[in-house]
Design an enzyme around this catalytic site. Sequence first.
Site, PDB file in Angstrom:
ATOM      1  N   HIS A  71       0.273  -6.913   3.723  1.00  7.01           N
ATOM      2  CA  HIS A  71      -1.115  -7.274   3.125  1.00  7.01           C
ATOM      3  C   HIS A  71      -1.366  -7.656   1.723  1.00  7.01           C
ATOM      4  O   HIS A  71      -2.245  -8.268   1.263  1.00  7.01           O
ATOM      5  CB  HIS A  71      -2.267  -6.671   3.687  1.00  7.01           C
ATOM      6  CG  HIS A  71      -2.182  -5.041   3.311  1.00  7.01           C
ATOM      7  ND1 HIS A  71      -1.514  -4.112   3.376  1.00  7.01           N
ATOM      8  CD2 HIS A  71      -3.145  -4.642   2.334  1.00  7.01           C
ATOM      9  CE1 HIS A  71      -1.818  -3.215   2.840  1.00  7.01           C
ATOM     10  NE2 HIS A  71      -2.667  -3.488   1.939  1.00  7.01           N
ATOM     11  N   ASP A  72      -0.378  -7.243   1.014  1.00 10.10           N
ATOM     12  CA  ASP A  72      -0.606  -7.515  -0.615  1.00 10.10           C
ATOM     13  C   ASP A  72       0.408  -8.593  -1.040  1.00 10.10           C
ATOM     14  O   ASP A  72       0.476  -9.034  -2.184  1.00 10.10           O
ATOM     15  CB  ASP A  72      -0.025  -6.130  -1.225  1.00 10.10           C
ATOM     16  CG  ASP A  72      -1.137  -5.187  -0.972  1.00 10.10           C
ATOM     17  OD1 ASP A  72      -2.118  -5.377  -0.735  1.00 10.10           O
ATOM     18  OD2 ASP A  72      -0.683  -3.882  -0.998  1.00 10.10           O
ATOM     19  N   ASP A 102      -1.028   5.498   0.345  1.00 10.85           N
ATOM     20  CA  ASP A 102      -1.244   4.388  -0.500  1.00 10.85           C
ATOM     21  C   ASP A 102      -0.670   4.722  -1.884  1.00 10.85           C
ATOM     22  O   ASP A 102      -0.922   5.857  -2.433  1.00 10.85           O
ATOM     23  CB  ASP A 102      -2.763   3.989  -0.588  1.00 10.85           C
ATOM     24  CG  ASP A 102      -3.080   2.858  -1.351  1.00 10.85           C
ATOM     25  OD1 ASP A 102      -2.734   1.580  -0.647  1.00 10.85           O
ATOM     26  OD2 ASP A 102      -3.995   2.692  -2.060  1.00 10.85           O
ATOM     27  N   ASP A 129      -3.541   4.822   7.588  1.00  7.88           N
ATOM     28  CA  ASP A 129      -3.234   4.715   6.119  1.00  7.88           C
ATOM     29  C   ASP A 129      -3.749   5.683   5.312  1.00  7.88           C
ATOM     30  O   ASP A 129      -5.226   6.185   5.749  1.00  7.88           O
ATOM     31  CB  ASP A 129      -3.909   3.384   5.842  1.00  7.88           C
ATOM     32  CG  ASP A 129      -3.341   2.440   4.699  1.00  7.88           C
ATOM     33  OD1 ASP A 129      -3.111   3.237   3.713  1.00  7.88           O
ATOM     34  OD2 ASP A 129      -2.733   1.626   4.846  1.00  7.88           O
ATOM     35  N   GLU A 137       3.940   4.482  -0.314  1.00  4.92           N
ATOM     36  CA  GLU A 137       4.072   3.317  -0.763  1.00  4.92           C
ATOM     37  C   GLU A 137       4.259   3.339  -2.123  1.00  4.92           C
ATOM     38  O   GLU A 137       3.724   3.945  -2.916  1.00  4.92           O
ATOM     39  CB  GLU A 137       2.707   2.426  -0.683  1.00  4.92           C
ATOM     40  CG  GLU A 137       2.527   0.902  -1.134  1.00  4.92           C
ATOM     41  CD  GLU A 137       1.178   0.410  -1.627  1.00  4.92           C
ATOM     42  OE1 GLU A 137       1.357  -0.811  -1.772  1.00  4.92           O
ATOM     43  OE2 GLU A 137       0.479   1.095  -2.026  1.00  4.92           O
TER      44      GLU A 137
HETATM   45  C1  NOJ Z   1      -2.250  -0.778  -2.047  1.00  2.00           C
HETATM   46  C2  NOJ Z   1      -2.788  -1.345  -1.111  1.00  2.00           C
HETATM   47  O1  NOJ Z   1      -1.797  -1.955  -0.097  1.00  2.00           O
HETATM   48  C3  NOJ Z   1      -3.582  -2.571  -1.577  1.00  2.00           C
HETATM   49  O2  NOJ Z   1      -3.987  -3.564  -0.453  1.00  2.00           O
HETATM   50  C4  NOJ Z   1      -4.846  -2.052  -2.355  1.00  2.00           C
HETATM   51  O3  NOJ Z   1      -5.514  -3.055  -2.847  1.00  2.00           O
HETATM   52  C5  NOJ Z   1      -4.339  -1.040  -3.273  1.00  2.00           C
HETATM   53  N1  NOJ Z   1      -3.216  -0.124  -2.932  1.00  2.00           N
HETATM   54  C6  NOJ Z   1      -5.375   0.009  -3.853  1.00  2.00           C
HETATM   55  O4  NOJ Z   1      -5.606   0.950  -3.072  1.00  2.00           O
END
Ligand code: NOJ
Length: 535
Positions: free
Chosen positions: A330-331, A206, A104, A269
């Site tokens: 994970h989000d 990210d 990441d 992402e």
């Molecule tokens: C995306 C990540 O997947 C998430 O978990 C994170 O909180 C935010 N970006 C901020 O970095």
Amino acid sequence: MANKQEQEHLWWHEGVIYQIYPRSFQDSDGDGIGDLKGIISRLDYLKWLGVTAIWVSPIYPSPMADFGYDISDYCGIHPMFGTMGDFDDLLQQVHTRDMKLILDLVPNHTSNEHPWFQESKSSRDNPKRDWYIWKDPAEDGSEPNNWLSVFGGSGWEWDENTQQYYYHAFLKEQPDLNWRNPEVQEAIFDVMRFWLDKGIDGFRVDVMWHMIKDDKFRDNPPNPDYKEHMSTYEKVVPAYSTDQPEVHDIVAKMRKVTNDYDARVLIGEIYLPIHRLVTYYGHDNTGVHLPFNFMLVSEDWDARKLSMKIDEYEGAIPPGGWPNWVIGNHDQPRISSRVGHSQSKVAGMLLLTLRGTPTMYYGDEIGMRDVPIPPEEVQDPQGLNMPDKDLSRDPERTPMQWDNSENAGFTEGKPWLRLPDNFRRVNVEVQRDDNFSMLTYYRRLIKLRQEEPALHIGDYAPVVSKDSLLSFIRKYEDRQFLIILNLTHKPCLFRAEHHTYKGKIVLATDPEREGMQIEKNISISGDEGIVVLLD
Ligand code: NOJ
Ligand code: MG
């Protein structure tokens, strides 16, 4: 050059990506938090499962305000996860098994404890002042504009010492870097080289669409569709704080850094509608290799709508661009909680038979569900900051369920997040030898995909049938598969217009269906998916 690379079918075209949330995969030292040694001990499992690459969420030194997405040293390993020696070992062990490792990269922001920010905030004339986004207050002393933080409240934080605001798209502990500053660019490119030199196989970048903001810092327009249950961030449309044209120059530079190395992958992402998302492939494919496509986590679970979206996506990918699909992360709520247990095999089949690189999320292969976390145990800042809105991401981040021993074999200590009550039934050990389990099903799906060029690099063609069915053909040379998925609970008849399909079912959500010959009309059960090898 880029085009040629795209067409050679590299590992990241053909393979399957598996995301590990390192806090929750396997603990090796009893502190209740997963770590690198833990991951190493489970690599044989991943090899057995058949995945090609693992992407590991951040493992760097971090105060953990956002569980590792607030980095205080880009080139280190958090002691909680292990040492650099453990990392080197992990990389080597992944490669020994002929798998790939993706890390990441979090370039949009650092931790507020990163030495760069410490310097930047120390005085207005510090050489690193301009590495972050500092602004004077508006005339009335308030925030410079109306930009909001994704995690609630204003995106601006006042610094008493130097009498300016700094911008943070996420927590105030995650100040945004100023990507218009060439020194910042070079610093992060050096970070990329550090890990690429070590031999990692790529990055997942990210919040890539956040990286550059409007140079005039104009106010974001209000969102007319805002509803009370939504995150407060959605009160305005982030028209000026995200997805700015200049971001593509940055992405192209990142791609150039990556291109200096052999066969590495750059994944972005990016949560944007399809027509915006595909711009991240860049002019002549000079952008990211894979702009993450989150359609399967965000669109309605409706065959007609999804099928139209898939066509739209297929049609929007530029020549030389490669598609991809994400089923969870994970989000986001886990797939089996979002579409329900009965549809989760259908979802897995869709992910693994569509054209494009699939990314799966740890635990989905055993049908893990979101675990309800009592309010007093909530840890995710997004959940804590907006407590009434059910936005905590803890439920999808719970420990991997390995076996029916205490704490599901995840840790010998107290797990950082609780396990569900049913983990003794839902775990790898129980499912491994059960022919009808989710795990066996996923493993067989992955194997079929990996073995059949039609499924990993073949063409895609939609097949129109009933509204409840999503069906399509994958084809490579003279080998063709028809995939039929029932996205509802009710049985129905598959009947393609103007065409008769004949063949044999080679994989099905209910294994009893396998081996069956198909001719003309096909009866499909509720929640059923089949893969038919056509004659
Ligand atoms: C995306 C990540 O997947 C998430 O978990 C994170 O909180 C935010 N970006 C901020 O970095
Ligand atoms: Mg540990």
